[in-house]
Design a protein around this motif. Structure first.
Motif, PDB file in Angstrom:
ATOM      1  N   UNK A 156       0.837  -1.198   0.000  1.00 14.85           N
ATOM      2  CA  UNK A 156       0.000   0.000   0.000  1.00 14.85           C
ATOM      3  C   UNK A 156       0.872   1.248   0.000  1.00 14.85           C
ATOM      4  N   UNK A 157       1.938   1.219   0.780  1.00 13.16           N
ATOM      5  CA  UNK A 157       2.865   2.344   0.831  1.00 13.16           C
ATOM      6  C   UNK A 157       3.478   2.614  -0.542  1.00 13.16           C
ATOM      7  N   UNK A 158       3.948   1.564  -1.205  1.00 10.74           N
ATOM      8  CA  UNK A 158       4.563   1.730  -2.521  1.00 10.74           C
ATOM      9  C   UNK A 158       3.556   2.280  -3.535  1.00 10.74           C
ATOM     10  N   UNK A 159       2.331   1.766  -3.500  1.00 11.12           N
ATOM     11  CA  UNK A 159       1.323   2.257  -4.434  1.00 11.12           C
ATOM     12  C   UNK A 159       0.940   3.694  -4.105  1.00 11.12           C
ATOM     13  N   UNK A 160       0.867   4.017  -2.827  1.00  6.31           N
ATOM     14  CA  UNK A 160       0.537   5.381  -2.416  1.00  6.31           C
ATOM     15  C   UNK A 160       1.584   6.361  -2.919  1.00  6.31           C
ATOM     16  N   UNK A 161       2.846   5.964  -2.844  1.00  5.09           N
ATOM     17  CA  UNK A 161       3.924   6.818  -3.352  1.00  5.09           C
ATOM     18  C   UNK A 161       3.810   6.992  -4.867  1.00  5.09           C
ATOM     19  N   UNK A 162       3.452   5.926  -5.570  1.00  8.96           N
ATOM     20  CA  UNK A 162       3.276   5.985  -7.025  1.00  8.96           C
ATOM     21  C   UNK A 162       2.112   6.914  -7.367  1.00  8.96           C
ATOM     22  N   UNK A 163       1.024   6.794  -6.633  1.00  9.35           N
ATOM     23  CA  UNK A 163      -0.135   7.654  -6.845  1.00  9.35           C
ATOM     24  C   UNK A 163       0.252   9.115  -6.638  1.00  9.35           C
ATOM     25  N   UNK A 164       0.991   9.369  -5.578  1.00  4.53           N
ATOM     26  CA  UNK A 164       1.427  10.735  -5.288  1.00  4.53           C
ATOM     27  C   UNK A 164       2.328  11.271  -6.395  1.00  4.53           C
ATOM     28  N   UNK A 165       3.228  10.429  -6.882  1.00  5.26           N
ATOM     29  CA  UNK A 165       4.153  10.844  -7.942  1.00  5.26           C
ATOM     30  C   UNK A 165       3.403  11.070  -9.258  1.00  5.26           C
ATOM     31  N   UNK A 166       2.519  10.141  -9.619  1.00  5.03           N
ATOM     32  CA  UNK A 166       1.828  10.208 -10.914  1.00  5.03           C
ATOM     33  C   UNK A 166       0.739  11.268 -10.958  1.00  5.03           C
ATOM     34  N   UNK A 167      -0.054  11.376  -9.884  1.00  4.05           N
ATOM     35  CA  UNK A 167      -1.208  12.283  -9.892  1.00  4.05           C
ATOM     36  C   UNK A 167      -1.005  13.507  -9.009  1.00  4.05           C
ATOM     37  N   UNK A 182      -8.380   3.940   1.691  1.00  3.93           N
ATOM     38  CA  UNK A 182      -7.008   3.876   1.214  1.00  3.93           C
ATOM     39  C   UNK A 182      -6.093   4.280   2.344  1.00  3.93           C
ATOM     40  N   UNK A 183      -5.056   3.510   2.556  1.00  9.08           N
ATOM     41  CA  UNK A 183      -4.092   3.796   3.603  1.00  9.08           C
ATOM     42  C   UNK A 183      -2.985   4.661   3.045  1.00  9.08           C
ATOM     43  N   UNK A 184      -2.675   5.722   3.742  1.00 12.04           N
ATOM     44  CA  UNK A 184      -1.513   6.530   3.412  1.00 12.04           C
ATOM     45  C   UNK A 184      -0.493   6.289   4.493  1.00 12.04           C
ATOM     46  N   UNK A 185       0.611   5.718   4.116  1.00  7.78           N
ATOM     47  CA  UNK A 185       1.651   5.408   5.071  1.00  7.78           C
ATOM     48  C   UNK A 185       2.690   6.508   5.004  1.00  7.78           C
ATOM     49  N   UNK A 186       3.105   6.987   6.135  1.00  6.49           N
ATOM     50  CA  UNK A 186       4.108   8.028   6.168  1.00  6.49           C
ATOM     51  C   UNK A 186       4.515   8.281   7.585  1.00  6.49           C
ATOM     52  N   UNK A 187       5.178   9.385   7.785  1.00  2.78           N
ATOM     53  CA  UNK A 187       5.634   9.747   9.123  1.00  2.78           C
ATOM     54  C   UNK A 187       4.434  10.027  10.025  1.00  2.78           C
ATOM     55  N   UNK A 188       4.460   9.493  11.208  1.00  2.64           N
ATOM     56  CA  UNK A 188       3.396   9.725  12.178  1.00  2.64           C
ATOM     57  C   UNK A 188       3.724  11.006  12.917  1.00  2.64           C
ATOM     58  N   UNK A 189       2.754  11.924  12.944  1.00  6.72           N
ATOM     59  CA  UNK A 189       2.956  13.182  13.655  1.00  6.72           C
ATOM     60  C   UNK A 189       2.025  13.224  14.832  1.00  6.72           C
TER      61      UNK A 189
END
Length: 160
Positions: free
Chosen positions: A18-29, A148-155
């Motif tokens: 999910x993290x890898x796809x989320x990064x791809x989504x962010x990069x592409x769109x 959809x899960x967005x994985x990233x730094x927890x704040x």
């Protein structure tokens, strides 16, 4: 290896995918998964208010308001005060937002969706109930969670 360790490894693999796809989504769109879901709901509920969008995507109104703020600052979403009730602020996609939404990929891997939908209904239900049970065992029922899960730094939140 014990079964609980195998389960944790499988969960980590899912989170990683999910993290890898989320990064791809962010990069592409140029959008995160939750931003894409909010935009889709705004398009579907044309003229909706933030609370309706939040309910539809299973996120808190505060989280959705924050997402809408970012989308509005990018010119993708417009807030329009209702002429009949000045307290009500309706949400619409801008032309740029509509164009971006039309060209954006699915918020979840399409091959996953296709594979899941080809399963027998009983097997879909079995998978769903198993994952819901895992969420329950992790005391995660009350957590904000978009589809959809967005994985990233927890704040750490400033409000407790």
């Amino acid at each position: 290896m014990e079964k609980h360790e195998q389960l944790l490894i499988s969960l980590r693999k899912v989170i990683r995918a999910i993290d890898l796809y989320s990064r791809k989504l962010s990069k592409d769109a140029g959008l995160t998964g939750p931003q894409l879901l909010v935009m889709k709901q705004i398009a579907q509920l044309d003229g909706a208010i933030a609370r309706q969008v939040a309910s539809a995507v299973n996120l808190s109104p505060a989280t959705v308001t924050s997402i809408i703020d970012r989308l509005e600052s990018r010119g993708l979403v417009q807030r329009v005060r209702d002429t009949a009730d000045k307290r009500r602020v309706q949400l619409f996609l801008s032309d740029e937002g509509k164009a971006l939404l039309d060209s954006a990929p699915q918020p979840l891997q399409e091959h996953f969706i296709q594979r899941y939908q080809t399963l027998e209904p009983w097997e879909q239900t079995l998978l769903l109930s198993s994952v819901e049970r895992i969420a329950s065992m992790m005391d995660a029922e009350e957590l904000d969670a978009a589809p959809v899960l967005t994985v990233g730094q927890i704040q750490e939140s400033s409000t407790h």
